[in-house]
Design an enzyme around this catalytic site. Structure first.
Site, mmCIF file in Angstrom:
data_model
loop_
_atom_site.group_PDB
_atom_site.id
_atom_site.type_symbol
_atom_site.label_atom_id
_atom_site.label_comp_id
_atom_site.label_asym_id
_atom_site.label_seq_id
_atom_site.Cartn_x
_atom_site.Cartn_y
_atom_site.Cartn_z
ATOM 1 N N MET A 102 -0.843 0.084 -9.056
ATOM 2 C CA MET A 102 -1.562 -0.633 -10.105
ATOM 3 C C MET A 102 -0.681 -1.722 -10.717
ATOM 4 O O MET A 102 -0.408 -1.751 -11.921
ATOM 5 C CB MET A 102 -2.046 0.354 -11.184
ATOM 6 C CG MET A 102 -3.047 -0.222 -12.184
ATOM 7 S SD MET A 102 -4.421 -1.132 -11.461
ATOM 8 C CE MET A 102 -5.313 0.173 -10.608
ATOM 9 N N GLY A 103 -0.232 -2.644 -9.854
ATOM 10 C CA GLY A 103 0.435 -3.841 -10.336
ATOM 11 C C GLY A 103 -0.592 -4.929 -10.559
ATOM 12 O O GLY A 103 -1.781 -4.657 -10.758
ATOM 13 N N ILE A 105 -1.880 -7.171 -8.448
ATOM 14 C CA ILE A 105 -2.920 -7.248 -7.422
ATOM 15 C C ILE A 105 -3.838 -6.036 -7.507
ATOM 16 O O ILE A 105 -5.071 -6.159 -7.369
ATOM 17 C CB ILE A 105 -2.295 -7.377 -6.023
ATOM 18 C CG1 ILE A 105 -1.432 -8.632 -5.946
ATOM 19 C CG2 ILE A 105 -3.383 -7.417 -4.955
ATOM 20 C CD1 ILE A 105 -0.618 -8.755 -4.666
ATOM 21 N N ARG A 185 1.813 -4.359 2.748
ATOM 22 C CA ARG A 185 2.693 -4.635 3.873
ATOM 23 C C ARG A 185 2.322 -3.691 5.007
ATOM 24 O O ARG A 185 1.981 -2.526 4.781
ATOM 25 C CB ARG A 185 4.168 -4.434 3.486
ATOM 26 C CG ARG A 185 4.746 -5.526 2.610
ATOM 27 C CD ARG A 185 4.919 -6.831 3.378
ATOM 28 N NE ARG A 185 5.627 -7.854 2.624
ATOM 29 C CZ ARG A 185 5.041 -8.786 1.877
ATOM 30 N NH1 ARG A 185 3.720 -8.793 1.764
ATOM 31 N NH2 ARG A 185 5.755 -9.690 1.245
ATOM 32 N N GLU A 214 4.348 -7.792 12.677
ATOM 33 C CA GLU A 214 3.647 -9.068 12.548
ATOM 34 C C GLU A 214 4.436 -10.142 13.281
ATOM 35 O O GLU A 214 5.646 -10.225 13.106
ATOM 36 C CB GLU A 214 3.501 -9.461 11.069
ATOM 37 C CG GLU A 214 2.507 -8.626 10.308
ATOM 38 C CD GLU A 214 2.290 -9.120 8.891
ATOM 39 O OE1 GLU A 214 2.721 -10.249 8.553
ATOM 40 O OE2 GLU A 214 1.690 -8.376 8.099
ATOM 41 N N HIS A 233 -2.533 -11.962 7.751
ATOM 42 C CA HIS A 233 -1.736 -12.049 6.524
ATOM 43 C C HIS A 233 -2.089 -13.314 5.730
ATOM 44 O O HIS A 233 -1.240 -14.172 5.475
ATOM 45 C CB HIS A 233 -0.242 -12.021 6.853
ATOM 46 C CG HIS A 233 0.602 -11.506 5.722
ATOM 47 N ND1 HIS A 233 1.781 -10.847 5.924
ATOM 48 C CD2 HIS A 233 0.443 -11.569 4.379
ATOM 49 C CE1 HIS A 233 2.313 -10.510 4.754
ATOM 50 N NE2 HIS A 233 1.515 -10.950 3.795
#
Length: 273
Positions: A102-103, A105, A185, A214, A233
């Site tokens: 819960m930052g 974003i 990520r 990636e 991404h």
């Protein structure tokens, strides 16, 4: 995604500042940079809304089979005008959205979920009573979140502790109708376990903006599945957000070269040395 570590720093003895065009710092050895007195700049606060937009788009695409059905149309297979059982997906509105991390974003993701009358539960390193009161969020432990969520959305940084945070055990705890969204990520999810979960029906679908590795190899088995949406991404890839990121990264760089504190510094303790 270039690795900025001890060997690179050894090869750059005149280096004054590191400016990262990203909010994630998993590719930078911040501790080593701090030990050498090098400030590390990054770009938080300017990409949260754009990244949450993409995460919610992946959620909706996976739920309503948008990418899968779009490929079907392009392949020339749309030959019947209508069929009541064609391309059935799952509803998004009034479902339970479980957010891990819960930052900034994660909060933006919760705001978007509220617009669809979703029930929002979350799990994070730190509990946020202020956000619970303001947005009606409910804090739960991880097993409860996995068991109760119709959608599980990942928004944590990649650290040694969060690598493969979602693996076989966690995927088996989710509903068979659940959808996993990863806009954090790639390595926070065990991709081999995810492939098995999607192929064998442990979960319904997944929406990924990040993969491990990636770019994802062309022969990766995830690409053989129809019930996964994979974007390259693009979370922060809007004109406004990337422009703001570039400006902030440039300001960090200039400040560091001039010997001034960075606008956004990942290791402010470097100035206390």
């Amino acid at each position: 995604m270039d690795r900025v570590d001890g060997p690179l720093l050894d090869a750059a003895p005149r280096l004054k500042v590191i400016s990262q065009l990203a909010v994630g710092l998993d590719n930078v050895d911040v501790a080593e940079a701090t030990r050498r007195g090098i400030p590390v700049g990054y770009t938080p606060g300017v990409l949260a809304k754009a990244t949450a937009d993409v995460a919610f788009a992946l959620l909706m695409s996976a739920a309503r089979r948008i990418s899968e059905s779009e490929r079907w149309v392009r392949d020339g297979q749309w030959t019947l005008a209508f069929h009541p059982l064609r391309w059935l997906g799952v509803d998004v509105h009034e479902k339970t959205l479980g957010i891990i991390g819960m930052g900034q974003i994660g909060l933006e993701m919760a705001r978007r979920g509220r617009g669809f009358d979703m029930n929002i539960i979350y799990h994070s390193r730190s509990r946020r009573p202020d956000l619970e009161a303001e947005y009606g969020l409910v804090y739960v432990d991880l097993p409860t979140l996995l068991a109760e969520s119709d959608f599980v959305s990942l928004h944590m940084p990649l650290t040694p502790e969060t690598r493969h945070y979602i693996g076989e055990a966690e995927l088996r705890q989710m509903k068979p109708t659940a959808i996993l969204v990863n806009a954090a990520r790639g390595p926070v999810v065990d991709s081999r376990a995810l492939y098995t979960a999607l192929k064998e029906g442990w979960i319904y679908a997944a929406g990924l903006d990040v993969t491990d590795p990636e770019p994802i190899p062309a022969a990766d088995p995830l690409l053989t599945l129809e019930n996964v949406v994979i974007a390259p991404h693009v979370g922060s890839a809007s004109l406004a957000s990337r422009g703001a990121m570039c400006m902030l990264a440039a300001r960090n760089l200039i400040a560091g070269l001039e010997g001034n504190p960075l606008v956004r510094c990942a290791n402010p303790e470097v100035y206390k040395a």
